[in-house]
Design an enzyme around this catalytic site. Structure first.
Site, mmCIF file in Angstrom:
data_model
loop_
_atom_site.group_PDB
_atom_site.id
_atom_site.type_symbol
_atom_site.label_atom_id
_atom_site.label_comp_id
_atom_site.label_asym_id
_atom_site.label_seq_id
_atom_site.Cartn_x
_atom_site.Cartn_y
_atom_site.Cartn_z
ATOM 1 N N ASP A 328 0.884 -1.139 0.000
ATOM 2 C CA ASP A 328 0.000 0.000 0.000
ATOM 3 C C ASP A 328 0.934 1.204 0.000
ATOM 4 O OD1 ASP A 328 -2.567 1.227 0.315
ATOM 5 O OD2 ASP A 328 -1.942 1.772 2.337
ATOM 6 N N ASP A 521 -0.964 -0.353 6.164
ATOM 7 C CA ASP A 521 -1.079 0.227 7.501
ATOM 8 C C ASP A 521 -2.482 0.056 8.054
ATOM 9 O OD1 ASP A 521 -2.463 1.914 5.895
ATOM 10 O OD2 ASP A 521 -1.469 3.743 6.543
ATOM 11 N N ASP A 525 -7.172 -0.556 4.110
ATOM 12 C CA ASP A 525 -6.668 -1.770 3.465
ATOM 13 C C ASP A 525 -6.697 -3.010 4.367
ATOM 14 O OD1 ASP A 525 -4.533 -1.264 5.099
ATOM 15 O OD2 ASP A 525 -3.239 -0.516 3.508
HETATM 16 P P1 ADP Z 1 -3.531 4.676 -0.129
HETATM 17 O O1 ADP Z 1 -3.992 3.584 -1.005
HETATM 18 O O2 ADP Z 1 -2.442 5.468 -0.760
HETATM 19 O O3 ADP Z 1 -3.176 4.239 1.259
HETATM 20 P P2 ADP Z 1 -6.241 5.462 0.613
HETATM 21 O O4 ADP Z 1 -6.922 4.314 -0.022
HETATM 22 O O5 ADP Z 1 -6.172 5.505 2.084
HETATM 23 O O6 ADP Z 1 -4.765 5.686 0.003
HETATM 24 O O7 ADP Z 1 -6.926 6.789 0.131
HETATM 25 C C1 ADP Z 1 -7.048 7.017 -1.245
HETATM 26 C C2 ADP Z 1 -7.428 8.419 -1.555
HETATM 27 O O8 ADP Z 1 -8.715 8.708 -1.057
HETATM 28 C C3 ADP Z 1 -6.519 9.454 -0.939
HETATM 29 O O9 ADP Z 1 -5.392 9.704 -1.737
HETATM 30 C C4 ADP Z 1 -7.446 10.655 -0.883
HETATM 31 O O10 ADP Z 1 -7.503 11.278 -2.150
HETATM 32 C C5 ADP Z 1 -8.805 10.040 -0.610
HETATM 33 N N1 ADP Z 1 -9.108 10.026 0.819
HETATM 34 C C6 ADP Z 1 -9.225 8.951 1.603
HETATM 35 N N2 ADP Z 1 -9.524 9.303 2.872
HETATM 36 C C7 ADP Z 1 -9.561 10.634 2.876
HETATM 37 C C8 ADP Z 1 -9.812 11.611 3.890
HETATM 38 N N3 ADP Z 1 -10.059 11.280 5.159
HETATM 39 N N4 ADP Z 1 -9.789 12.908 3.520
HETATM 40 C C9 ADP Z 1 -9.546 13.262 2.263
HETATM 41 N N5 ADP Z 1 -9.298 12.407 1.284
HETATM 42 C C10 ADP Z 1 -9.304 11.110 1.567
HETATM 43 MG MG MG Z 2 -3.514 3.360 3.087
#
Ligand code: ADP
Ligand code: MG
Length: 628
Positions: A328, A521, A525
């Site tokens: 991730d 983390d 996920d």
């Molecule tokens: P990653 O796969 O990089 O860990 P996430 O799946 O956690 O990322 O989140 C993907 C995207 O969703 C983030 O890049 C953001 O654009 C949006 N996002 C998720 N949670 C939030 C939040 N609490 N506030 C704003 N944007 C969010």
């Molecule tokens: Mg993440």
């Protein structure tokens, strides 16, 4: 050495001494028999009792049974011959007990090195009451209490430093030997040891939810999960022991019968019964039965020492076959600490838009939310926020000061039907809409972990053939991170469910026994962590859900430890196979020599204990993993 072990050692020493002394005292007849029977019972009474109990319960085919039959048989043969040579039976018992002693000592030792981790269990927490410091049970300290940690004490509960500065020794948790400097405002985790100065800490969790309790739970449960190799051994023993017993019976009866019936020669019962008894002694599967769980145990201990918690020996086995590692992005390869690098097209002041965003995000545990709150800098007045809804992989919506606020990526804007202005800078874009009208976007960027590139390189060196990065973030950001780290494939704009689907595709596409590991983390996920062949979670910054869902936890979030964990597991499995092959090999040779009459009971017991000692020593090697 515990009391029981000391007693055993004394029994072994006295019996051995008596055996030697008796060899120099000329004796015969009943007196001789009594003397030797005394030593025999002294050294073997517990085995005989256990064998007797086994027979009563109908579980006859265990080690004690084999030892009892073989030695009683040897005694009977000596009586029957009137040879007066009872030493053999005693020697068999003696060596068997030496082996048992050695094994319990070794198991105890490796258990202790695992439970050195247990040493992190704090016994008390200091709380201030009426100006005096009193000791309280950590279990009874409520979240938000102020505790005092003196130099030399363990931090009992996770919290935030509110007064003082000191260095912490976190080596028991992360294997990291450098002390960590902390001061006011820093988060500290339980289990670390305060080294230099007094700290006042406001607890952020209950004891049961604190890092230290989580780790202890993991460690306590780890060794009860059996791996396939261990299952193999217990199944093997179930077939093997009866097979050997039948073999021994055949060996005792068949050749004499052949002698009498077909060769018309003397039956030679004595020779064949003796060989059959030898056969029984040799067949004792102790070396395998002991050394395999011990190897896994040592492997778990070795991994624990370096800050990698593996939740069971089965995961060690899977880890050793890992060929594909899927990461991730946020919080795993990057720090998950975003800096605001720009605010564009905003319809209100910078401060105002950050304030709205931070308030709307006030309940989220996403690293983005944490970063916006940090940027805002002031205490959040949560009473201004209602109706918070977090849409994973999209963002959040909430009502702030009776304005509806949406804060997230373009998917969120599309979902809400809000016209947004795309951004051309590289970074994670957080669009903000207030009362349904676009209010601009905040560009934030994350920092790649300093050793992430090294982690990917190390994985390749450790034999991983494919690395993949999954992210819910924007494609541009993903591409830049992937190329800077040398990751083979990446997929961007994924929702949590898409991540599961991707991992399933990758699992379907991999070769036979290759395994896929997912490292995350736990924020958005956790389902993927659970779905992968092996889920690896970041322990320090990872969510509780991650630590629950994962099979392996990296205590200090250092991605380099993934390669290390794989190497540790390979070493452990190599040792397991070495022991299996070695022990079965020597057994087979001895069985053959025994059946042919080349190896007697003495050699048999020597070989047995020897194999066991070597296998156990070999198993303990799995504990030493520093140089991997
Ligand atoms: P990653 O796969 O990089 O860990 P996430 O799946 O956690 O990322 O989140 C993907 C995207 O969703 C983030 O890049 C953001 O654009 C949006 N996002 C998720 N949670 C939030 C939040 N609490 N506030 C704003 N944007 C969010
Ligand atoms: Mg993440």
């Amino acid at each position: 050495m515990n009391k029981k072990q000391k007693k055993m050692l004394a029994r072994i020493a006295v019996s051995a001494l008596l055996m030697i002394v008796f060899a120099f005292i000329p004796s015969s007849g009943l007196i001789r028999l009594a003397m030797y029977l005394f030593v025999y019972f002294l050294i073997g009474y517990d085995i005989l009792i256990k064998a007797g109990k086994g027979i009563i319960r109908g579980q006859v085919l265990d080690e004690c049974f084999l030892m009892a039959i073989a030695t009683v048989g040897a005694m009977a043969l000596a009586l029957y011959d009137r040879s007066g040579d009872y030493t053999e039976a005693i020697a068999v018992m003696l060596f068997y007990q030496i082996g048992e002693f050695f094994q319990s000592y070794a198991v105890g030792k490796s258990r202790r090195s695992i439970t050195a981790l247990m040493d992190i269990r704090p016994d008390y927490a200091n709380i201030e009451r009426d100006g005096k410091i009193v000791r309280a049970d950590p279990d009874e300290v409520e979240t938000g209490s102020v505790i005092i940690v003196q130099p030399g004490e363990k931090v009992p509960i996770d919290g935030i430093v509110i007064e003082g500065a000191s260095s912490l020794n976190t080596s028991a948790l992360s294997g990291e030997s450098l002390p960590r400097e902390v001061r006011e405002g820093d988060e500290i985790i339980s289990g670390s040891i305060n080294m230099t100065r007094v700290l006042k800490v406001r607890t952020t969790k209950e004891f049961g939810e604190s890092t230290v309790s989580k780790i202890l739970d993991l460690v306590e449960n780890a060794s009860s999960r059996k791996s396939r190799s261990e299952d193999f051994i217990s199944k093997f023993a179930r077939v093997y022991t009866p097979a050997v017993c039948i073999g021994a019976l055949v060996l005792a009866i068949l050749p004499p019968l052949v002698n009498i019936i077909f060769l018309s020669s003397p039956a030679q019962w004595h020779t064949w019964v003796y060989r059959a008894l030898t056969f029984l002694v040799i067949s004792c599967p102790c070396a395998l039965v002991i050394s395999i769980p011990l190897s896994f145990f040592a492997g778990l201990g070795g991994a624990g020492k370096t800050g990698v918690l593996v939740k069971g020996s089965n995961f060690l086995e899977t880890l050793s076959k890992t060929k594909i590692v899927v990461f991730d992005k946020t919080g795993t390869l990057t720090q998950g600490v975003f800096e605001v690098s720009g605010i564009h097209h905003n319809t209100m002041e910078n401060e105002k838009i950050i304030e709205y965003a931070a308030l709307a995000e006030s309940a989220s545990s996403h690293p983005i939310s944490k970063s916006l709150q940090r940027k805002y800098g002031l205490e959040l007045d949560r009473s201004r926020v209602t109706d918070i809804e977090e849409i994973s992989g999209n963002g959040v919506t909430a009502v702030v000061d009776s304005h509806s606020v949406a804060c997230g990526n373009d998917k969120l804007m599309t979902r809400l039907g809000i016209q947004y202005i795309p951004c051309h800078s590289t970074g994670t874009i957080i669009h903000v809409a207030i009362d349904g009208a676009y209010a601009g976007h905040i560009v934030i960027s994350d920092v790649i972990k300093p050793d992430a590139a090294d982690a990917v390189r190390q994985l390749r060196k450790a034999g991983v053939t494919k690395t993949v990065m999954l992210t819910g973030d924007d494609r541009k950001v993903a591409a830049s991170v992937a190329s800077r780290l040398g990751i083979d494939e990446f997929y961007a704009n994924l929702l949590p469910a898409d991540k599961v689907a991707r991992v399933e595709e990758l699992i379907a596409g991999r070769k036979g026994s290759d395994k896929l590991a997912f490292v995350g983390d736990g924020i958005n996920d956790a389902p993927v962590l659970a779905r992968a062949d092996i889920g690896i979670a970041m322990g320090a910054m990872g969510s509780d859900a991650a630590i629950e869902a994962a099979d392996v936890v990296l205590m200090d979030d250092d991605p380099v430890k993934i390669a290390k964990a794989i190497k540790i597991s390979r070493k452990c499995l190599r040792i397991v196979y070495e022991n299996i092959v070695f022990a079965i090999g020597v057994k087979l040779i001895c069985l053959l020599l025994g059946a042919l009459g080349i190896a007697g009971m003495w050699l048999a017991i020597f070989a047995d204990v020897g194999v066991m000692v070597i296998a156990v020593l070999n198993a303990i090697r799995a504990l030493f993993v520093e140089k991997l």
